[in-house]
Motif scaffolding. Structure first.
Motif, short mmCIF file in Angstrom:
data_model
loop_
_atom_site.label_atom_id
_atom_site.label_comp_id
_atom_site.label_asym_id
_atom_site.label_seq_id
_atom_site.Cartn_x
_atom_site.Cartn_y
_atom_site.Cartn_z
N PHE A 129 0.84 -1.19 0.00
CA PHE A 129 0.00 0.00 0.00
C PHE A 129 0.88 1.25 0.00
O PHE A 129 1.96 1.25 0.60
CB PHE A 129 -0.90 0.04 1.23
CG PHE A 129 -1.90 -1.08 1.31
CD1 PHE A 129 -3.13 -0.99 0.67
CD2 PHE A 129 -1.60 -2.24 2.02
CE1 PHE A 129 -4.04 -2.02 0.74
CE2 PHE A 129 -2.51 -3.28 2.10
CZ PHE A 129 -3.74 -3.18 1.45
N ILE A 130 0.38 2.30 -0.67
CA ILE A 130 1.07 3.58 -0.63
C ILE A 130 0.04 4.69 -0.41
O ILE A 130 -1.14 4.52 -0.71
CB ILE A 130 1.87 3.87 -1.91
CG1 ILE A 130 0.94 3.88 -3.13
CG2 ILE A 130 3.02 2.88 -2.08
CD1 ILE A 130 1.61 4.38 -4.42
N LYS A 131 0.52 5.82 0.08
CA LYS A 131 -0.36 7.00 0.24
C LYS A 131 0.48 8.25 0.04
O LYS A 131 1.59 8.37 0.56
CB LYS A 131 -1.00 7.02 1.63
CG LYS A 131 -1.94 8.20 1.83
CD LYS A 131 -2.59 8.16 3.21
CE LYS A 131 -3.52 9.36 3.38
NZ LYS A 131 -4.22 9.33 4.68
N LYS A 132 -0.08 9.17 -0.74
CA LYS A 132 0.59 10.44 -0.98
C LYS A 132 0.23 11.40 0.14
O LYS A 132 -0.94 11.69 0.39
CB LYS A 132 0.17 11.01 -2.34
CG LYS A 132 0.97 12.22 -2.76
CD LYS A 132 0.62 12.63 -4.18
CE LYS A 132 1.51 13.78 -4.64
NZ LYS A 132 1.21 14.16 -6.05
N ILE A 133 1.25 11.92 0.82
CA ILE A 133 1.04 12.83 1.94
C ILE A 133 0.96 14.27 1.45
O ILE A 133 0.08 15.04 1.84
CB ILE A 133 2.16 12.70 2.98
CG1 ILE A 133 2.31 11.23 3.43
CG2 ILE A 133 1.89 13.60 4.18
CD1 ILE A 133 1.05 10.64 4.02
N ASN A 134 1.89 14.65 0.59
CA ASN A 134 1.88 15.97 -0.05
C ASN A 134 2.58 15.85 -1.40
O ASN A 134 2.77 14.74 -1.88
CB ASN A 134 2.53 17.04 0.85
CG ASN A 134 3.92 16.64 1.30
OD1 ASN A 134 4.75 16.21 0.50
ND2 ASN A 134 4.19 16.76 2.61
N TRP A 138 5.57 10.53 0.53
CA TRP A 138 4.72 9.35 0.44
C TRP A 138 4.98 8.47 1.65
O TRP A 138 6.03 8.55 2.28
CB TRP A 138 5.05 8.53 -0.81
CG TRP A 138 4.86 9.25 -2.10
CD1 TRP A 138 5.67 10.19 -2.66
CD2 TRP A 138 3.78 9.06 -3.03
NE1 TRP A 138 5.17 10.60 -3.86
CE2 TRP A 138 4.01 9.92 -4.12
CE3 TRP A 138 2.65 8.24 -3.04
CZ2 TRP A 138 3.15 10.00 -5.21
CZ3 TRP A 138 1.79 8.31 -4.13
CH2 TRP A 138 2.04 9.18 -5.19
N VAL A 139 4.01 7.62 1.97
CA VAL A 139 4.22 6.58 2.97
C VAL A 139 3.93 5.24 2.30
O VAL A 139 2.99 5.14 1.50
CB VAL A 139 3.34 6.80 4.22
CG1 VAL A 139 1.88 6.82 3.86
CG2 VAL A 139 3.61 5.74 5.27
N ALA A 140 4.76 4.26 2.58
CA ALA A 140 4.61 2.93 1.99
C ALA A 140 4.44 1.90 3.09
O ALA A 140 5.08 1.98 4.14
CB ALA A 140 5.83 2.58 1.13
N LEU A 141 3.58 0.91 2.84
CA LEU A 141 3.24 -0.09 3.85
C LEU A 141 3.31 -1.49 3.27
O LEU A 141 2.79 -1.75 2.18
CB LEU A 141 1.84 0.19 4.39
CG LEU A 141 1.22 -0.82 5.36
CD1 LEU A 141 1.99 -0.84 6.68
CD2 LEU A 141 -0.25 -0.48 5.61
N GLN A 142 3.94 -2.39 3.99
CA GLN A 142 3.98 -3.81 3.64
C GLN A 142 3.24 -4.58 4.72
O GLN A 142 3.49 -4.39 5.91
CB GLN A 142 5.44 -4.30 3.56
CG GLN A 142 5.58 -5.76 3.17
CD GLN A 142 7.01 -6.26 3.32
OE1 GLN A 142 7.51 -6.37 4.44
NE2 GLN A 142 7.69 -6.51 2.21
#
Length: 209
Positions: A129-134, A138-142
């Motif tokens: 999973f990834i999410k754009k913060i600005n 980004w933040v990435a999750l495993q």
């Protein structure tokens, strides 16, 4: 929430702005890494992998007789017991291989409203999973089903990266799960805990039968 096309474009943006990597082309592929053809292949995999189907079938793989002869000897089992145990062991291993995608899909349904993107089909190396913060962050999750389900190679690859790792259960602690930590990682919304918990996950698994 984003469309699948928009999500894939954001994944491309993530790869360009970070040290993230796309999965390499399969062996024998007639396209080069990061080519248009490669991106088209990844996008098809990304979309196709979202069609989750958990079928419990008996694999056609041949049992390792030497292994089960040793188990039969050490555990004093009958021939019938060995045949039954080995059969269900194969089935369990087959299902276990699908549980990663099932877990990811379950999580995605709960967190996509917070603009998390599921990198379905394992198209991004070591990232689910990834999410754009600005604009630039980004933040990435495993995610993993268990704290002992990661092999040494994957662990070495992730060392030194900013990928956050989360696992659902503790392999040596009975009836202890880790859902609260995931909720804290993906959103500050308290109500998320009513969606992401072990009871809801098991209900979801049963619904996929």
């Amino acid at each position: 929430m984003f469309s699948e096309n928009h999500e894939f474009e954001l994944i491309i943006e993530y790869i360009k702005q970070t040290d993230g990597e796309f999965r390499k082309p399969p062996r024998g592929a007639n396209h080069k890494e990061n080519s248009v053809e490669h991106l088209n292949y990844l996008k098809k995999t990304f979309i196709k992998s979202r069609k989750i189907n958990l079928e419990v079938n008996e694999p056609s793989t041949i049992t390792d007789d030497a292994l089960w002869e040793l188990i039969q000897l050490r555990k004093n089992l009958t021939e019938q017991q060995v045949n039954e145990y080995s059969r269900f062991h194969k089935i369990a291993m087959s299902v276990e291989g699908k549980l990663g995608s099932i877990l990811e899909f379950f999580i995605y349904n709960a967190i996509k409203k917070y603009n998390w993107i599921w990198c379905s089909g394992s198209i991004v190396k070591d990232t689910d999973f990834i999410k754009k913060i600005n604009d630039n962050d980004w933040v990435a999750l495993q995610v993993k089903n268990s704290d002992n389900s990661e092999n040494n190679a994957s662990s070495r690859v992730r060392v030194g990266t900013k990928i956050i790792k989360w696992y659902r259960r503790f392999s040596k602690k009975k009836n202890l799960d880790n859902w609260d930590e995931l909720c804290e990682l993906v959103s500050a919304e308290p109500s998320l805990k009513t969606e992401l918990n072990e009871e809801k996950y098991r209900e979801y698994l049963i619904s996929k039968n």
